[in-house]
Write a protein that holds these residues in place. Structure first.
Motif, PDB file in Angstrom:
ATOM      1  N   ARG A  54       8.904  14.798  69.081  1.00 56.83           N
ATOM      2  CA  ARG A  54       7.123  15.215  68.313  1.00 56.83           C
ATOM      3  C   ARG A  54       7.316  14.006  66.992  1.00 56.83           C
ATOM      4  O   ARG A  54       6.990  13.172  66.334  1.00 56.83           O
ATOM      5  N   LEU A  55       8.720  14.041  66.437  1.00 54.04           N
ATOM      6  CA  LEU A  55       9.049  13.168  65.613  1.00 54.04           C
ATOM      7  C   LEU A  55       9.292  11.903  65.584  1.00 54.04           C
ATOM      8  O   LEU A  55       8.444  10.680  64.705  1.00 54.04           O
ATOM      9  N   LEU A  56       8.987  11.217  66.572  1.00 50.87           N
ATOM     10  CA  LEU A  56       9.565   9.585  66.858  1.00 50.87           C
ATOM     11  C   LEU A  56       8.096   9.655  66.944  1.00 50.87           C
ATOM     12  O   LEU A  56       7.814   8.527  67.101  1.00 50.87           O
ATOM     13  N   ARG A  57       6.860  10.309  67.710  1.00 49.30           N
ATOM     14  CA  ARG A  57       5.781  10.124  67.820  1.00 49.30           C
ATOM     15  C   ARG A  57       5.032   9.801  66.423  1.00 49.30           C
ATOM     16  O   ARG A  57       3.969   8.841  66.228  1.00 49.30           O
ATOM     17  N   LEU A  58       5.266  10.609  65.726  1.00 55.92           N
ATOM     18  CA  LEU A  58       4.743  10.671  63.863  1.00 55.92           C
ATOM     19  C   LEU A  58       5.530   9.636  63.244  1.00 55.92           C
ATOM     20  O   LEU A  58       4.734   9.090  62.736  1.00 55.92           O
ATOM     21  N   MET A  59       6.939   9.346  63.763  1.00 57.87           N
ATOM     22  CA  MET A  59       6.897   7.922  62.953  1.00 57.87           C
ATOM     23  C   MET A  59       6.398   6.743  63.674  1.00 57.87           C
ATOM     24  O   MET A  59       6.095   5.777  62.661  1.00 57.87           O
ATOM     25  N   ASP A  60       5.793   6.883  64.701  1.00 61.06           N
ATOM     26  CA  ASP A  60       5.248   5.346  65.484  1.00 61.06           C
ATOM     27  C   ASP A  60       4.380   5.040  64.838  1.00 61.06           C
ATOM     28  O   ASP A  60       3.156   4.690  64.847  1.00 61.06           O
ATOM     29  N   ARG A  61       3.461   6.512  64.716  1.00 58.05           N
ATOM     30  CA  ARG A  61       2.106   6.573  64.255  1.00 58.05           C
ATOM     31  C   ARG A  61       1.992   6.361  62.845  1.00 58.05           C
ATOM     32  O   ARG A  61       0.746   5.318  61.937  1.00 58.05           O
ATOM     33  N   LEU A  62       3.094   6.112  61.572  1.00 60.87           N
ATOM     34  CA  LEU A  62       2.993   5.963  60.023  1.00 60.87           C
ATOM     35  C   LEU A  62       3.551   4.493  60.499  1.00 60.87           C
ATOM     36  O   LEU A  62       3.303   3.784  59.371  1.00 60.87           O
ATOM     37  N   GLY A  63       3.539   4.184  61.528  1.00 61.19           N
ATOM     38  CA  GLY A  63       3.399   2.248  61.264  1.00 61.19           C
ATOM     39  C   GLY A  63       5.631   1.724  60.651  1.00 61.19           C
ATOM     40  O   GLY A  63       5.369   1.717  60.676  1.00 61.19           O
ATOM     41  N   ILE A  64       6.435   3.065  61.219  1.00 63.79           N
ATOM     42  CA  ILE A  64       7.788   2.880  61.562  1.00 63.79           C
ATOM     43  C   ILE A  64       8.425   1.754  61.781  1.00 63.79           C
ATOM     44  O   ILE A  64       7.505   2.131  63.283  1.00 63.79           O
ATOM     45  N   ARG A  91       7.769   5.323  77.162  1.00 64.92           N
ATOM     46  CA  ARG A  91       6.376   4.783  77.432  1.00 64.92           C
ATOM     47  C   ARG A  91       5.539   5.533  76.712  1.00 64.92           C
ATOM     48  O   ARG A  91       4.558   5.319  76.148  1.00 64.92           O
ATOM     49  N   GLN A  92       6.087   6.492  75.099  1.00 64.76           N
ATOM     50  CA  GLN A  92       4.793   7.202  74.427  1.00 64.76           C
ATOM     51  C   GLN A  92       5.403   6.377  72.937  1.00 64.76           C
ATOM     52  O   GLN A  92       4.243   6.425  72.047  1.00 64.76           O
ATOM     53  N   THR A  93       6.185   5.506  72.478  1.00 67.63           N
ATOM     54  CA  THR A  93       6.243   4.921  71.348  1.00 67.63           C
ATOM     55  C   THR A  93       6.872   3.496  71.443  1.00 67.63           C
ATOM     56  O   THR A  93       7.950   3.421  71.122  1.00 67.63           O
ATOM     57  N   PRO A  94       5.961   2.510  72.412  1.00 68.27           N
ATOM     58  CA  PRO A  94       6.876   0.812  72.303  1.00 68.27           C
ATOM     59  C   PRO A  94       6.868   0.062  71.510  1.00 68.27           C
ATOM     60  O   PRO A  94       7.010  -0.809  71.809  1.00 68.27           O
ATOM     61  N   ARG A  95       6.233   0.692  69.998  1.00 65.23           N
ATOM     62  CA  ARG A  95       6.045  -0.388  69.333  1.00 65.23           C
ATOM     63  C   ARG A  95       7.796   0.361  68.605  1.00 65.23           C
ATOM     64  O   ARG A  95       7.533  -0.890  67.295  1.00 65.23           O
ATOM     65  N   LEU A  96       7.626   1.476  68.608  1.00 66.04           N
ATOM     66  CA  LEU A  96       8.815   1.795  67.870  1.00 66.04           C
ATOM     67  C   LEU A  96      10.250   1.361  68.385  1.00 66.04           C
ATOM     68  O   LEU A  96      10.570   1.785  69.488  1.00 66.04           O
ATOM     69  N   ARG A  97      10.958   0.505  67.962  1.00 63.79           N
ATOM     70  CA  ARG A  97      11.698  -0.345  68.066  1.00 63.79           C
ATOM     71  C   ARG A  97      13.800   0.635  67.921  1.00 63.79           C
ATOM     72  O   ARG A  97      13.748   1.391  66.894  1.00 63.79           O
ATOM     73  N   LEU A  98      14.273   1.216  69.484  1.00 61.99           N
ATOM     74  CA  LEU A  98      15.121   2.198  68.960  1.00 61.99           C
ATOM     75  C   LEU A  98      16.495   1.557  69.002  1.00 61.99           C
ATOM     76  O   LEU A  98      16.238   0.476  69.355  1.00 61.99           O
ATOM     77  N   HIS A  99      17.286   1.781  68.612  1.00 56.46           N
ATOM     78  CA  HIS A  99      18.643   1.621  68.305  1.00 56.46           C
ATOM     79  C   HIS A  99      19.719   3.132  68.357  1.00 56.46           C
ATOM     80  O   HIS A  99      19.131   4.106  67.860  1.00 56.46           O
TER      81      HIS A  99
END
Length: 411
Positions: A54-64, A91-99
């Motif tokens: 859920r936190l990852l989804r919110l990060m994505d929606r905030l444009g992080i 699948r759910q936050t493709p714009r969020l670069r994960l590391h």
């Protein structure tokens, strides 16, 4: 804000033209460390997988722009969590670069490579090493040994297909010559980012800016690495993390690291929510509609309540029971000027972040407090009721609750 309203403020904080973003643009990239560095807080509860998602989804929606999903080498649970989050993110936050984080050790980086392979997606790796003589003294390394460690780790990560960021721990207390050797060793072996770290919370804004400019102008640019971005990662031991982050942006940092509510080791990290608020006020174009939800979700996930006085999302952030302050807000409302009512005693417009200016009644209140409280609830402003409430409030030891005020108004 209308032009007539804006003219009421003489803004000493006016952003220089060179620092202003294009219309709807962003001032800087952001990296969210809540699920790694944030969870190193001794007081934090470890969130379950659903809470992390859920936190990852919110990060994505905030444009992080990017987020850490942990340090797989720290244990089997951490590795499993990182793998699940990597799959979910694809699948759910493709714009969020994960590391993922790793020490400058082949084994740590191999653990990240294993997660990347299991998830079927590319993950960045942030590999860290102490860059001050204090850190190297504690480890018993020579400068030459540290340089060899960096080269071996980065070379291995590149061979595994992992984009590498070298995080120079304790950069803010490191000598220029040592920083130069470690940064250039990493870049020569294929690192794609350098992260400068105020690991012990030592820096002030002037030192932050001086460090970033030195590394850019004296180390990276002359060596042919002008295209490589610089990250900033700060801690809050001196209470300067947010100020340092803003100084880093002004000095040219490409990406700033932060955590929800500033959680993290010792005194915590830069608070992502506060950073987003300040960037928004500076003209950053991110949509912050879910910022309050992000704070509340993080608070519940790590078991850390939001303090009443916490900026913007604390209970008291836009609440006053002081007579002079309440009178100014109420007079602006009566004059039909909601912009003035929102800012006359607040440096942050409550309405921009889904809040409103609240007025209570307590020992320091006056008639305007009571009248406004009654009016907003559709109750009559009878002089006898006002006097009764004021008498009770001025002999109280606290700001009266809505229940107490309602009982006094009913009596």
């Amino acid at each position: 804000m209308t032009s007539s309203s804006a003219a009421q403020i003489y803004d000493w904080n006016a952003v220089p033209d060179a620092a202003a973003p294009a219309s709807g643009g962003r001032l800087v990239e952001l990296n969210d460390e809540t699920l790694r560095d944030g969870l190193q807080s001794p007081s934090a509860r470890q969130p379950d997988l659903a809470e992390r998602m859920r936190l990852l989804r919110l990060m994505d929606r905030l444009g992080i722009d990017a987020a850490s999903i942990g340090m797989p080498a720290s244990g089997a649970v951490a590795g499993r969590m990182a793998a699940e989050l990597a799959v979910y993110g694809a699948r759910q936050t493709p714009r969020l670069r994960l590391h993922c984080a790793a020490r400058t050790l082949v084994g740590d980086i191999q653990a990240v490579a294993d997660v990347s392979q299991a998830a079927g997606r590319s993950l960045d790796v942030t590999t860290f090493i102490g860059s001050s003589h204090m850190r190297m003294g504690a480890e018993g390394w020579t400068v030459r040994q540290a340089e060899r460690i960096v080269r071996k780790a980065v070379r291995f990560a590149v061979a595994e297909g992992l984009p590498v960021c070298l995080a120079a721990e304790d950069s803010t207390r490191a000598r220029p010559r040592l920083l130069r050797r470690l940064c250039l060793a990493a870049l020569d072996e294929g690192a794609v980012r350098i992260c400068l770290c105020d690991t012990a919370g030592h820096a002030d804004p002037r030192g932050t800016a001086a460090l970033i400019r030195h590394v850019r102008e004296q180390i990276m640019d002359p060596a042919g690495y002008a295209h490589v971005p610089i990250d900033w990662h700060g801690h809050n031991d001196r209470g300067l993390a947010l100020a340092n982050a803003l100084a880093a942006v002004e000095a040219g940092a490409s990406r700033v690291h932060a955590t929800a509510l500033g959680i993290g080791e010792r005194c915590g990290n830069t608070a992502m929510d506060q950073l987003l608020v300040n960037l928004n006020l500076l003209g950053d174009g991110r949509d912050l509609d879910v910022l309050g939800e992000y704070c509340r979700t993080a608070s519940a996930a790590v078991g850390r309540p939001i303090p009443p006085e916490y900026p913007v999302f604390g209970r008291d952030a836009f609440f006053t029971a002081t007579g002079v302050h309440a009178a100014a807000v109420a007079k602006a409302e009566r004059a039909g000027d909601p912009w003035l009512a929102d800012l006359v005693y607040s440096g942050v417009p409550a309405s921009r972040f889904g809040r409103r200016q609240e007025i209570g009644v307590g020992p320091a209140s006056g008639r305007w407090n009571v009248q406004t409280w009654l009016r907003r609830r559709g109750l009559p402003s009878d002089p006898l009721i006002i006097d009764r409430i004021l008498t009770a409030a001025r002999s109280a030891t606290h700001v009266l609750t809505d229940h107490e005020l309602a009982s006094l108004a009913a009596d």
